[in-house]
Scaffold this active site. Structure first.
Site, PDB file in Angstrom:
ATOM      1  N   GLN A   1       0.900  -1.427  -0.398  1.00 49.46           N
ATOM      2  CA  GLN A   1       0.265   0.197  -0.231  1.00 49.46           C
ATOM      3  C   GLN A   1       0.750   1.124   0.160  1.00 49.46           C
ATOM      4  O   GLN A   1       0.425   2.274  -0.997  1.00 49.46           O
ATOM      5  CB  GLN A   1      -1.255   0.063   1.437  1.00 49.46           C
ATOM      6  CG  GLN A   1      -2.827   1.499   1.221  1.00 49.46           C
ATOM      7  CD  GLN A   1      -2.621   1.246  -0.022  1.00 49.46           C
ATOM      8  OE1 GLN A   1      -3.200   0.303  -0.147  1.00 49.46           O
ATOM      9  NE2 GLN A   1      -3.138   2.087  -0.594  1.00 49.46           N
TER      10      GLN A   1
ATOM     11  N   HIS B   1       2.423   2.647  -2.839  1.00 49.84           N
ATOM     12  CA  HIS B   1       1.444   3.737  -3.906  1.00 49.84           C
ATOM     13  C   HIS B   1       1.805   4.881  -4.238  1.00 49.84           C
ATOM     14  O   HIS B   1       1.693   5.970  -5.332  1.00 49.84           O
ATOM     15  CB  HIS B   1      -0.112   3.865  -3.784  1.00 49.84           C
ATOM     16  CG  HIS B   1      -0.668   2.577  -4.205  1.00 49.84           C
ATOM     17  ND1 HIS B   1      -1.187   1.748  -5.806  1.00 49.84           N
ATOM     18  CD2 HIS B   1      -1.437   0.995  -3.374  1.00 49.84           C
ATOM     19  CE1 HIS B   1      -1.288   1.330  -6.155  1.00 49.84           C
ATOM     20  NE2 HIS B   1      -1.758   0.647  -5.079  1.00 49.84           N
TER      21      HIS B   1
ATOM     22  N   GLU C   1     -10.659   1.513   2.559  1.00 47.67           N
ATOM     23  CA  GLU C   1     -10.555   1.572   1.241  1.00 47.67           C
ATOM     24  C   GLU C   1     -10.825  -0.636   0.921  1.00 47.67           C
ATOM     25  O   GLU C   1     -11.281  -0.882   0.526  1.00 47.67           O
ATOM     26  CB  GLU C   1     -10.156   1.753  -0.121  1.00 47.67           C
ATOM     27  CG  GLU C   1     -10.458   1.104  -1.243  1.00 47.67           C
ATOM     28  CD  GLU C   1      -8.825   1.683  -2.133  1.00 47.67           C
ATOM     29  OE1 GLU C   1      -8.434   2.647  -1.498  1.00 47.67           O
ATOM     30  OE2 GLU C   1      -8.793   2.493  -2.751  1.00 47.67           O
ATOM     31  N   HIS C   2      -9.196  -0.836   2.036  1.00 45.30           N
ATOM     32  CA  HIS C   2      -9.321  -2.275   1.940  1.00 45.30           C
ATOM     33  C   HIS C   2      -9.009  -2.767   3.125  1.00 45.30           C
ATOM     34  O   HIS C   2      -8.648  -1.608   4.053  1.00 45.30           O
ATOM     35  CB  HIS C   2      -7.765  -2.536   1.018  1.00 45.30           C
ATOM     36  CG  HIS C   2      -7.323  -1.949  -0.243  1.00 45.30           C
ATOM     37  ND1 HIS C   2      -6.791  -1.064  -0.934  1.00 45.30           N
ATOM     38  CD2 HIS C   2      -7.484  -2.891  -1.633  1.00 45.30           C
ATOM     39  CE1 HIS C   2      -7.012  -0.657  -2.127  1.00 45.30           C
ATOM     40  NE2 HIS C   2      -6.953  -1.681  -2.539  1.00 45.30           N
TER      41      HIS C   2
ATOM     42  N   ASP D   1      -6.525  -6.559  -6.118  1.00 44.17           N
ATOM     43  CA  ASP D   1      -5.434  -5.167  -7.219  1.00 44.17           C
ATOM     44  C   ASP D   1      -5.276  -6.064  -8.790  1.00 44.17           C
ATOM     45  O   ASP D   1      -5.857  -5.334  -9.028  1.00 44.17           O
ATOM     46  CB  ASP D   1      -4.312  -5.096  -6.567  1.00 44.17           C
ATOM     47  CG  ASP D   1      -4.208  -4.041  -5.279  1.00 44.17           C
ATOM     48  OD1 ASP D   1      -5.663  -3.687  -5.276  1.00 44.17           O
ATOM     49  OD2 ASP D   1      -3.210  -4.280  -5.094  1.00 44.17           O
TER      50      ASP D   1
ATOM     51  N   HIS E   1     -54.407  14.090  -9.829  1.00 47.24           N
ATOM     52  CA  HIS E   1     -53.540  13.065  -9.391  1.00 47.24           C
ATOM     53  C   HIS E   1     -54.732  11.706  -9.748  1.00 47.24           C
ATOM     54  O   HIS E   1     -54.983  10.851  -9.872  1.00 47.24           O
ATOM     55  CB  HIS E   1     -52.855  13.388  -8.466  1.00 47.24           C
ATOM     56  CG  HIS E   1     -50.926  13.508  -8.951  1.00 47.24           C
ATOM     57  ND1 HIS E   1     -50.966  15.149  -8.899  1.00 47.24           N
ATOM     58  CD2 HIS E   1     -50.055  12.831  -8.851  1.00 47.24           C
ATOM     59  CE1 HIS E   1     -50.107  14.574  -9.524  1.00 47.24           C
ATOM     60  NE2 HIS E   1     -49.013  13.531  -9.562  1.00 47.24           N
TER      61      HIS E   1
END
Lengths: 427, 427
Positions: free
Chosen positions: A255, A258, A322-323, A356, A415
């Site tokens: 991670q 990145h 996220e992960h 991934d 209506h």
């Protein structure tokens, strides 16, 4: 790395705060480019491609010849790997197909829901040194399964006016219908308004730097949908004594490479494990090519000791990673209890990199706490559902009075009339 | 009414253009109120409630006593109607529950997708003369089925500091967990930031005037999701000689009474029908209470003659109506061919008002052409999906090499390492 022992609950938000980006000064640039592209189409696009990508293109649409040439440049080994990944991603996303949902809510009142593909989608794939062809698979495969008619891919050209071979190869393999050499803000503006070359689309997908992110946000003001708001990537690992420190360290480092703003968090009920992971990180990090990036991300990382699984789960749901990797002897507790996460990786042999690339799940996931409310990209991201109803004369007799009463109570007489005029004929 | 005979395809966009609203000058007001509410919480909220709703509240949270009192004010007849509508909406939305999707993409590689409820949602219900309690049903019922924990409803108080009885009754019936007397921009700001009284939520649902619409847009900048962008309501009817002119007219008028900016479109392959519908509208419109509103909307309405079903379908998909009524002897052609619509009403006995209240489908639908890309509110609007993967050592042996190759080709060495370090142990 910062190790925290039993941090107080009221300090969790501060400890787990994400890096905030200020986008104020970017917004003006993005606005200007949008106005220019809307007004001047391809002419504006070329100008910005020359300015930002440093290349003048005579034709920005990738040709069949270029695609074929790209394919011939890729090793058979990598082609095989891509085809295995494609197969897995395909089977997982095909499994997400839903059937028509149909019920008779009242005798004579038939209601159903069906999904239809979004007709025109745009996929943005960043350029840069490393060609992110895996993202092509993650976006184009579900788009094709959903049945999207126009699947337009935009990616910035390099100084030679080329898009990476791997991206072109993956794009044609996964049914992309048009590939255009355009990147950054101008690509998003082109997909938003349409130009002579770039088709206007209904929804834009894909990652990008902060310029692309702000451009996607702006696109929504012009009635284009986007996959989700984006932020720096993040990983939270929960690990107890059943985990292996070297594996956990390798995941945290994957991670960290990145970007310098990547978020790396370890939560553990074992002080021994935390110490061992620290040692392992220091050992493994030295061998990385992207050492500088990883070092900065690791410097900001948090190793958090908590006393129980229950506290860990609360903290993790608060953070909404996220992960999320679970290496616990009590993994079921975390699987059942996780409320907010993009994608979950379970056990010692499930590194994040599996998801991934090749396990089959999608890697386009909600960051920045958005997993509290957004799904990662999935088959439904490329469809919308339409509801249908067909009522027989008998059915209208059954629910007509209900509608009349409710419409009247809301003061909407016309209506009510639409029902009354029919019921009168049915008497 | 404007009748158009075989309009040229290139003129469709101009003919079917929606009323555009300029929101520039609203944005400043919305921004200011957001800043104030973020900074000053309940104090700011009270100030704006006094300013915009003309009432000073000592307690803005609706009490159990108020809810009980509201229930006692509603006729048993209306209560029964509400319970029938609730039942139908419930069965249609319960039917939308999906099961865990699980597959083994490669031997030893297990992937699954599960939906989990969004924990905190906010429902906005407008005030005004007619209490829109039907919208309470449409939002609170799926929220409850999804399993949302906090379901917060905000609605502006009247001059007496009250919310309409029907709204309170429907809210408690459908499991709303907290009802707060607050409306407009300040309600959306409160749900976005949280105050002493108003809980911060993850997603905001519900209709509103243009202030509320702009406020919801701004909320997304502060990481709150919204149901969908909003615009004026719209109805497109396709009708041929199998339709009954008086019914079609009543449907068009039911749309027209919503607001002066309502969109009313009739597409037909029968000139006779068009003429008859015009006559019927003139007859029926005079009897309406909301005559002034309906008249203006009808004045802007379009009656479009086209030569074939195929041309009609193209035009309808181009327009992407929120509500789409099909009264055709060849209804299957339109059901199968419609790509872009919010909700579809089929046959002579299915007026739009059926879906507005009681058939079971949701009435919170994409306007303004958004049905090209957005679904109407449905059960999934209150959930997000999480993916999971669990890989055995055997599974990692099967896909490990694929991951290594792809990570290497993307220049992400630490991603590769996370696999290599495990594979080494497995040799």
């Amino acid at each position: 790395m910062k190790t925290l022992i039993n941090p107080k609950r009221e300090n969790w938000p501060a400890i787990l705060q994400r890096p905030t980006q200020t986008v104020e000064n970017i917004e003006d640039t993005v606005n200007q480019i949008f106005i220019d592209v809307k007004r001047n189409g391809d002419k504006a696009i070329s100008k910005y491609t020359a300015l930002f990508d440093g290349v003048k293109l005579t034709n920005s649409v990738v040709t069949t010849e270029e695609i074929n040439a790209a394919g011939s440049q890729i090793s058979n080994e990598l082609k095989l790997a891509i085809s295995i990944a494609k197969q897995n991603i395909e089977s997982f996303h095909v499994a997400q197909k839903t059937r028509k949902i149909q019920i008779e809510t009242t005798p004579g009142v038939n209601c159903w829901q069906e999904k239809r593909p979004i007709q025109k989608v745009g996929l943005y794939i960043p350029g840069g040194t490393a060609p992110l062809f895996s993202t092509v698979l993650m976006l184009a495969i579900p788009a094709q399964i959903a049945g999207c008619k126009d699947i337009v891919l935009c990616s910035p050209p390099n100084k030679e006016g080329q898009i990476a071979n791997e991206i072109l190869y993956a794009a044609q393999l996964c049914g992309v219908t048009k590939i255009i050499k355009v990147g950054g803000i101008q690509a998003i503006a082109g997909l938003t308004f349409g130009t002579e070359t770039i088709p206007k689309v209904y929804k834009i997908f894909g990652p990008g730097n902060q310029f692309v992110t702000v451009a996607k946000q702006l696109a929504t003001k012009f009635n284009v949908a986007i996959d989700m708001p984006a932020g720096p990537s993040e990983l939270l690992v929960f690990a107890d004594d059943s985990a292996k420190a070297s594996y956990v360290a390798s995941d945290l480092l994957s991670q960290a490479e990145h970007g310098t703003d990547s978020q790396v968090v370890l939560v553990s009920t074992s002080k021994t494990l935390i110490t061992n992971v620290e040692t392992e990180i220091e050992k493994q990090i030295c061998e990385l090519q992207r050492l500088d990036i990883a070092k900065q991300a690791i410097a900001n990382s948090k190793l958090i000791y908590v006393e129980s699984n229950a506290v860990a789960l609360d903290l993790i749901n608060d953070y909404a990673p996220e992960h999320f990797i679970i290496c616990s002897e009590n993994e079921t507790y975390f699987i059942d209890g996780i409320q907010n996460a993009g994608s979950v990786f379970i056990g010692n042999y499930t590194p994040e990199s599996a998801g991934d690339y090749a396990s089959g799940t999608n890697h386009t996931l909600p960051t920045n706490g958005f997993s509290k409310v957004y799904s990662g990209v999935n088959l439904d991201s490329f469809t919308k559902s339409i509801t249908f109803q067909k009522i027989t004369s008998e059915g209208l007799k059954n629910i007509g009075n209900t509608i009349e009463l409710m419409a009247e109570a809301e003061g909407l007489q016309a209506h009510k009339n639409a029902v009354s005029i029919r019921l009168k004929d049915l008497k």
